[in-house]
Each structure stands twice: as C-alpha cells, then as structure tokens.
Design a protein around this motif. Structure first.
Motif, PDB file in Angstrom:
ATOM      1  N   LEU C  28       0.825  -1.201   0.000  1.00  0.00           N
ATOM      2  CA  LEU C  28       0.000   0.000   0.000  1.00  0.00           C
ATOM      3  C   LEU C  28       0.858   1.249   0.000  1.00  0.00           C
ATOM      4  O   LEU C  28       0.645   2.179  -0.770  1.00  0.00           O
ATOM      5  N   LEU C  29       1.876   1.240   0.862  1.00  0.00           N
ATOM      6  CA  LEU C  29       2.658   2.457   0.966  1.00  0.00           C
ATOM      7  C   LEU C  29       3.780   2.536  -0.042  1.00  0.00           C
ATOM      8  O   LEU C  29       4.208   3.619  -0.416  1.00  0.00           O
ATOM      9  N   MET C  32       2.223   3.842  -3.398  1.00  0.00           N
ATOM     10  CA  MET C  32       1.660   5.190  -3.438  1.00  0.00           C
ATOM     11  C   MET C  32       2.677   6.148  -4.037  1.00  0.00           C
ATOM     12  O   MET C  32       3.855   6.094  -3.698  1.00  0.00           O
ATOM     13  N   PRO C  33       2.221   7.029  -4.882  1.00  0.00           N
ATOM     14  CA  PRO C  33       3.146   8.031  -5.419  1.00  0.00           C
ATOM     15  C   PRO C  33       3.565   8.999  -4.319  1.00  0.00           C
ATOM     16  O   PRO C  33       2.962   9.056  -3.269  1.00  0.00           O
ATOM     17  N   ILE C 305       2.560   4.984  10.005  1.00  0.00           N
ATOM     18  CA  ILE C 305       1.331   4.571   9.312  1.00  0.00           C
ATOM     19  C   ILE C 305       1.284   3.061   9.175  1.00  0.00           C
ATOM     20  O   ILE C 305       0.274   2.422   9.464  1.00  0.00           O
TER      21      ILE C 305
END
Lengths: 335, 283, 337
Positions: C28-29, C32-33, C305
C-alpha cells in the motif's frame, strides 16, 4: 360438561393487504368440532386451510387481519377476548402442531428447555427438575424411546418423524381439549405418515379430545376423520360426516376431488380450469368456471353455506346452487 | 430499436410509481436537488472566499444570517458555496464507483476459482477502518479533488463488487437465466439483458447509501485537512475551523455547516430507505 | 469435529491473515506516489539532502529486498522508527493503543446496547407509530458525522451546561497521572485504589464515548431491526406464540435466533470504530493510537502509518476470531457437523 360443540367457527373472514391488492384468503368460513371428534379440513394448496386455522388461533399478523367472524371455544369468542386471555387458551386448551417440526422447535434451546418454557407459561413458575418428569411422560406417550437423551439434546439431532413426535408431545403436555394439526405429515416420509397420524388419533380423540386436522390428502380424511370440511378458494363448499360426504357428495368440487383419486380400472379424471385469483375474487361462485353443473345463477350470485339436517340429527352443509341429488348421483361406483 | 424505447418507457413509469408510493424518495431527492441548485446558482450576499477581517465571530444577525467565523468569512455564503463542492464530489465519486464496481461485480460472479480468491482478498479490506484509508489515499496522492474521488472509489468499489456479485450469483441460480442460456444466449448478452435490469434495483439502493457515506467521508477528509485547498469552502473545513469556538460558545461556525452535512446525508439516506422499502414490499 | 478442533482451525488462520496484512501494508505504501524523502527533507532541501535521506531510509534498494527486510523486521517485532520523532514505532504503539481500545470498547458497548434496544422495539412494533418515529430518529443519527456530534456535545455539555470536563485528554490538564498497569485508565485507577482519578477518567470518557456510541448505535439499530424483524416473523416464533408463551418470552426466542448476525455486526462495527475513534481522539486530544496515526498520515510518517495499519488490522482479525469462536460456542447446530 357443557352441551354443544367444543369449537364453533362462524363466518371467519380474513384479508391480507398487499401491494397488489387485498388477498381474500378466508371467506365466511364456518364449521364446528364436537368433543372427541376428528374434523378434517381438506382442499388443494392455497385454498385457505392454513389461514383458517391460524385465524382460529389468533396467529394472523400484519399485513393480514381477521375482519369478521367468531371463534367460539366452549361458547367463548376467542377473537374478542383480551390478548392475555387468548395466550392462556393457547397451549393450555388448544394444542398446535404445524407442518414442519424443524420450523416449530427452537434450534438453539435444548428440548427440555422448550418443554419447560411451555409448561411454566401456563402452570406458573417451577424448577426444571419439576417440569422434566412431565416432559418425559409426554415423550413416552408419543412413543419416543430414551426420552432423557432427547430432552438433553437439540432439535437438529432428531429425524423428521421424531421431531414431529416431540412437537406433538409438547402440544399435549398441558392436556388441551382441542388439537389443531396443520398438515402434520406433509413434510415427513410417506412411510412415517401413517405412524404419526395413528399417534395423533390415539392421543386425541381416543382420549376424548377434539382434533382438527388440515390436510390435502382425501385418503387421510377418509381413513381417520369423523367429519370433513371441504374448502375451495377460501370458502367452505361442503361439510358433513365423512362417510356421507364421500359416498354422496353434494358439491361438484367434492365430486371432482373424489373423481381425481386414482382407482383401479377407472380413468383418472382431473378438473379443468384453474383456481381463481384471491385478489380479483369473482362475483358469484368461485368454482363456477370449472363446474360441470354450473348455470347462469352460479356466475352471478355467490351461494351461501346452508346447514341441513337430513336425518334430523347429523349436520351437513353445502354452498352450491345445484341440486345435491344430481351431484351425488354422478359419484363413481367402485368396481 | 423498439426494445430500448419500451424499456425506457417502462423504467420511467416504474420510477414515477416508485416516487409516488414512497414519499421519502421524493423528499430526499428534492432536498439534494435544491442544495445542488442553491450551491451553483444562488446569489450569495457575501464572497465565500474573501473574508472581512473586521467582522470576526459575529453571531447570526440580519446582515450575516449565519454569523461570521474567526477569519471574518460569512458562514451563510460559505455554507451554500460548499454545496457546490462537496455534493457534486460525492455524487461523482459514487457514480464512478458504480460504473467500475458493478461491471466488475458481474464479471466476478462467474464461477471461476479466481473470482472466489479475489473476493476473499477483498474481504481483508473489510477489516480496514475506511475513513483512515481515505485520508491516507488523499494525503499520499496529493490534496486534489480528483484524488478525493479516487479515495471514494477505492472505498466503494469492493462493497459494490461484493453486493453485485452475490446478487448475480443468486440470479444465476434462478430459472430464467437457465432458460436464456438454453435458448442459446451468449454470456455477454445474458449479462446485459437479463442480469443488468435485476441488478439495477440493488445498485440504486446501495448507491444512495454510498453517496450518503461519501458526504460524511468528504466532510471527514476536509475536517482533518486532506483534499482541501483553502480558502475554497468545504463543510468539513468550516467545521474544523470552528471547532475551537465550540468551547468558547461561538456555536454558529460549526452548527450551520454541520446542519448542511446532516441535511444532505439524511436526504440521501431517505432516498435509500425509500428504495429499500420498495424492494422489500415487492417480495 | 469437536469444538476444540474448530477453534484450532480458526487460530491457524491468524498467521496467514497476518501475512497477507503485512504484505498489503507494505505494498500500500510502496505503491503510493510521492517521495517520503522529499517530505522529510522539507520544501527547501537540496537534491543532495533528499538523496542522502533516500539512501538512509533504504529507499533505493530493490523492491523485493525491501519487502523481505520489512517482513523480517515485523516478525521480530521491529516496526521501525518514526521519520520525525525517531522513536521506535512499537513502543509508541504499546503506549497509545490501550487508550484507543478503551474508547472503542466502551463505545461499542453503548452502541450495541442502545442499538439492540431500539432495533428490537422497532421490529416488535413494526409499521406502528413507534416504528416510524424510531426509524426517523435512527436515520437522523446515522446521518450525523461522529465528529460533528462530538463538537455539539462539547458545546452543550461543557460550555453551556458545565456538566462535562474540558476536552483535553483522558484525565484533563490537572488530572495528574496514574501508574500504568494495563493502560486502561478505568482499570488502572481501580487497581491503584485512586477513586478520584477513576471518576476523573470516567468523566473525560463520557463525551467521546457518547459521540461515537450514539452515531454507531444508529447503524446498529438498523441492522438489529431488520434481523429481529426476520426472527419475529419466523415459524419458530409463531409456534412459540401458539403454545401460549408470553410476548416477552417470544421476543427472547427471536433474540436467540438473531444472535449470530447481531454479534457479527458488532464485530464489523469494531473495525469501523477504530477508524472513527481516530478523529474523535484528535478532537479530545486523547493521545491514543488513532490520533497518532492521523498525524502520521498527514505528515507522511510512513513507518508509523504502517505500524498503525498492522495494529488495527491485527486487532480486527483478532476480534473476528473471537466472534467466530463465540458463534461456534453459542450455536449448537454448528458443533456437530
């Protein structure tokens, strides 16, 4: 003991209000059951038999409502007493057996618990140890071996026949005067049906209780019942002692039912046409479109159920404009 | 040709009947339309983006109907102006989710092992706190409006997929699909002409629910500062700006945009309730 | 299969689910751009500064290598360090998570209690006046964002009526501190025998729990109503009535049948509440894990996060497991497959 029939159902009319219109499920249905009498309510699916008995027990809920009629149990109108008192009647004076035992028994509670709840609802609070002997006794009475194991178990562990026996035992546990059984064997194996019916008869009429048996099987009615109530499209079309009605039916529908029972050597006749819509209920007799005895009056004017005492004692009634002698003359004779 | 025309006519009649039978649908839709129109076309007494630094924290009065906030913005003008941002965002996001999620759900309803595995994977998704996910997406991809829509899509597409897939699976079992296949209808044709209309009812009800939830998500996003570009107004941003004032008694800064959110979400929920009640009564 | 075997089967699922969770969190991380090094370095950093931060964080290593490293780290309990405070993520998590759980559990109890009551009453009095009224109320509260309700409650109960303490933290500014045993204030204060702090902690819990509880009670009530409506329509309930059982007993029968779907919904709400709690924590300066994660998201503090997602995911998986076991224990039908 009071005189007169134990149960008198007078002019029950029940409607279901749906989006598509008002379903006239039960229309001015009247019949009665004497003490110790077994009454069979017979008719095809959707004719209103189940709705009728549920109306009798006050189990009709929204969107249905009973709009007219009386249900006299020993002279007392069950439809117009306070809810509290109706609850006391249910279970205690009227026992109920439904079609699917697994849809009646609670799947999460132990069988003993369910007996306990039913008994204490009417006999006042008591411990489980005091209700258990009664439960065991009832299970014995319906022929269940090893009742202790059943009591400690759950509904899903039982076979269909056993489960229905348990339900019957529960219905009998408070010694009711009347039992209403709505198609008690329809969901069971054919081989067990006879056993269950024998059981019902043994524990009801043989002990002086009345039994109202709802079924679609003419043979069952012929074999077990004293009185028959034939229903069609929500109405009672004929009622009377079983022997008389089946040997000399007065209503063309009864005749049609008898004729469609397969018998050796004869052609199987089936009735033409279809049951009318219960929403767009026809003016006149609902059976007119399929009736070979129908004439103009039948399509315009609905016949009423009119009781007759052919020998002055036993009551027969029919809801038809045709001449009963004509109808009964067409009965197939056994070869 | 004739087929599509009568299909439209039938859909129209059914919609009219639906609205007449369930007043909540009409009331809800009406409120949403009024808010949209107000947001886009209503002339505002004050500028929603240029504050008046002299008149800060004024209680509601004849000139400032909803009062002013700590920067001097007129709360009424900003509340109405926010409707032109928040509401279309939510509706667009929901529409995009439907356009993506429904076909995917239909495709996923084929009985291949892959589709079951994918759905099982999406189930893990369900244990995520979704608002956090939305905030993460918007923050990581940049505080632009398109990314807010992206966040809404990511939240809703799995939900729609699961819903449509279970409806489609149930429909597949039903007889009339069997009949269509027996007549020789190809897969795409079956999907389009037989499944789609039946799936439509469920989709509509779920869409209004999703739109209602989208408004709350958008408000939450702007409340924490994700996806906003001040001074452009947004209900969540207004609520955040006025949060501290709630402890000092200047309630109007929060309450009026809050009521706007409440009203919009309640309207969409009403529509969803009405649609659901209608589907229930049809059975 | 016996009960124990079924539970064991469920327990075995946990490592698999956690594996999937860890992988997804990593992906997920990573996918991510946006470049975290840029964010850490700040707007005015030079290219070399950004490059050196990238090197430090290992951002230039190949994806697979980073994944394996991450997996290994997590399994051994190393959740990395915050990009900004440099404190180990694991320590911060352990310190803050109990505050969030305390809030979430209490809110869940409130939501379930109110929701079940309203839903059952609504199902029982279906189509009658009470039902219409309660459905309206439920729709109203379901349409209220929890943070809005929290602010309104603060205005009413703190500012206007002075019944609640200022929304600053779990014990307030002058609340002192309590020896930490479990991290749950309500428990720790009782263990320490500090009754005054217990009351203080309870008072500070009132508004945030109310805000979360009331809004989620609305969701719960809706589900409870439809589940109970189905249960009360069932043949079993009809038979119970035919046996002459009292209406109260009949409703109990319905509740028994609706037990499983209602418990399942409570578990789902738990996951949703963790998210909802984050914003509420921010409003009340709760110093819980949710608030911490929120701040981390907004400042792109990636390890934090990731740590929060893992923690929240694990909690939810655990709760679902509890639910599964509970359902197995309560429903006699499933045991004897």
């Amino acid at each position: 003991m009071a005189h007169g029939p134990l149960l008198e159902v007078k002019g029950i009319t029940t409607r279901f209000d749906t989006r598509h219109g008002s379903v006239k499920a039960v229309n001015a249905v009247s019949f009665q059951a004497d003490r110790g009498e077994m009454v069979g309510i017979v008719g095809e699916s959707g004719c209103g038999k189940s709705a009728t008995v549920r109306s009798v027990l006050g189990l009709i809920r929204k969107p249905g409502r009973v709009v007219d009629g009386e249900v006299l149990l020993d002279g007392r109108d069950l439809l117009h007493i306070p809810k509290r008192e109706l609850r006391r009647v249910r279970g205690d004076r009227i026992g109920f057996v439904a079609q699917n035992p697994f849809a009646s028994l609670n799947p999460i509670l132990k069988i003993e618990r369910q007996f306990h709840n039913v008994i204490t609802a009417h006999r006042g609070r008591s411990s489980r140890s005091s209700t258990r002997p009664l439960a065991r006794e009832m299970l014995d009475a319906v022929g269940i071996p090893g009742p202790d194991r059943i009591l400690d178990g759950y509904a899903h562990e039982l076979s269909g026949g056993m489960a229905q026996r348990v339900v019957i035992a529960m219905a009998l546990s408070l010694d009711p005067e009347l039992i209403i059984a709505d198609e008690p064997t329809t969901a069971l194996d054919v081989t067990i049906q006879g056993q269950i019916l024998d059981l019902l008869k043994r524990n009801s009429v043989d002990e002086g209780r009345s039994l109202v048996l709802v079924t679609h099987d003419l043979g069952v009615v012929a074999q077990y019942c004293d009185r028959v109530v034939v229903m069609y499209a929500g109405k009672v079309v004929e009622t009377g002692p079983v022997r008389e009605v089946f040997s000399r039916p007065w209503h063309p529908y009864t005749l049609g039912l008898l004729q469609s029972v397969p018998r050796r050597g004869a052609k199987v006749k089936s009735l033409p046409g279809r049951v009318p819509s219960l929403i767009d209920y026809p003016v006149g007799c609902p059976f007119a479109n399929r009736c070979s005895f129908a004439f103009d009056r039948c399509r315009e004017e609905a016949p009423e159920l009119s009781p007759v005492f052919p020998d002055g004692v036993t009551q027969r009634a029919v809801s038809c404009h045709a001449d009963p002698e004509e109808v009964s003359a067409s009965v197939p004779r056994a070869r | 040709m004739d087929d599509t025309r009568t299909q439209f006519g039938e859909t129209w009649h059914r919609s009219v009947r639906a609205v007449r039978e369930q007043p909540s649908i009409a009331v809800g839709l009406g409120i949403v339309i009024v808010m949209l129109l107000a947001g886009f076309f209503m002339p505002l007494p004050f500028s929603p983006t240029r504050p008046d630094p002299i008149n800060t924290l004024q209680p509601p009065s004849g000139s400032h109907w909803f009062g002013t906030d700590s920067d001097g913005f007129d709360v009424f003008s900003r509340t109405i102006a926010s409707a032109a941002r928040d509401l279309p965002l939510a509706l667009l996001g929901t529409l995009a989710s439907v356009l993506i999620g429904v076909p995917l759900g239909l495709l996923a309803s084929s009985r291949s092992r892959w589709s079951e595995r994918i759905m099982r994977g999406l189930d893990v998704f369900q244990s995520f706190p979704l608002v956090i996910l939305a905030i993460t997406i918007v923050t990581l991809t940049g505080n632009r409006l398109e990314n807010v829509i992206l966040a809404i899509i990511v939240i809703n597409v799995p939900r729609f997929m699961r819903l449509i897939r279970s409806e489609a699976l149930a429909l597949r079992e039903s007889r009339f699909i069997e009949a269509a296949r027996a007549v020789g209808a190809g897969r795409i044709r079956v999907l389009r002409r037989h499944m789609l209309p039946n799936v439509l009812g469920v989709t509509l009800a779920q869409s209004s629910l999703a739109a209602a939830h989208a408004i709350v998500v958008i408000a939450a996003l702007s409340f924490v500062g994700a996806g906003v570009s001040p001074p452009n107004p947004s209900w969540g941003l207004m609520i955040q700006a006025g949060a501290r004032q709630m402890t000092t008694g200047d309630w109007w800064v929060v309450v009026f945009p809050g009521l706007a959110v409440l009203l919009t979400v309640a309207a969409l929920n009403l529509v969803a309730d009405g649609l659901q009640a209608r589907r229930e009564s049809e059975h | 299969m016996t009960l124990i075997k079924l539970i064991a089967k469920r327990l075995l699922m946990i490592p698999i689910s956690m594996f999937v969770l860890i992988t997804l969190t990593f992906l997920l991380l990573e996918l991510m751009p946006g470049n975290p090094a840029v964010t850490i370095a700040g707007d005015f950093a030079s290219e070399e500064e950004v490059a050196s931060i990238e090197e430090e964080l290992g951002l230039n290593d190949p994806l697979l290598e980073r994944y394996v490293n991450y997996l290994g780290d997590v399994v051994t309990g190393d959740l990395g360090r915050s990009f900004f405070t440099e404190r180990p993520v694991r320590d911060e998590l352990l310190e803050r998570v109990p505050a969030t759980i305390e809030l979430v559990i209490l809110a869940l109890i409130v939501a379930s209690g109110i929701g079940l009551l309203l839903g059952t009453l609504g199902a029982y009095f279906r189509r009658q006046f009470y039902d219409r009224f309660s459905r309206g109320a439920v729709t109203l509260f379901q349409s209220t964002p929890d943070f809005l309700l929290a602010l309104v409650l603060i205005y009413l109960f703190f500012f206007l009526w002075g019944l609640a303490p200022a929304p600053v933290g779990r014990l307030g500014l002058s609340g002192g501190s309590v020896d930490r045993v479990t991290g749950f204030l309500l428990i720790d204060t009782l263990i320490a025998g500090d009754f005054e702090s217990f009351v203080n902690a309870a008072k500070h819990l009132l508004l945030p729990v109310a805000a979360l509880g009331v809004v989620y009670a609305a969701y719960f009530a809706k589900t409870a109503r439809s589940t109970m409506a189905t249960a009360l329509d069932s043949s079993q309930v009809e038979f119970a009535r035919a046996c002459g059982l009292s209406e109260l007993k009949v409703v109990r029968y319905g509740l028994l049948q609706a037990r499983t779907p209602i418990l399942t919904y409570a578990a789902i709400l738990f996951g949703a509440l963790i998210g909802g709690a984050a914003i509420i924590e921010r409003i009340f300066s709760w110093q819980g894990a949710g608030q911490w994660a929120l701040e981390a998201i907004l400042s792109l503090d990636i390890p934090v996060i990731q740590g929060f997602i893992l923690a929240a995911g694990f909690l939810t998986i655990f709760v679902y497991l509890l639910l599964d076991v509970l359902v197995l224990v309560l429903d006699p039908r499933i045991r004897y497959e």
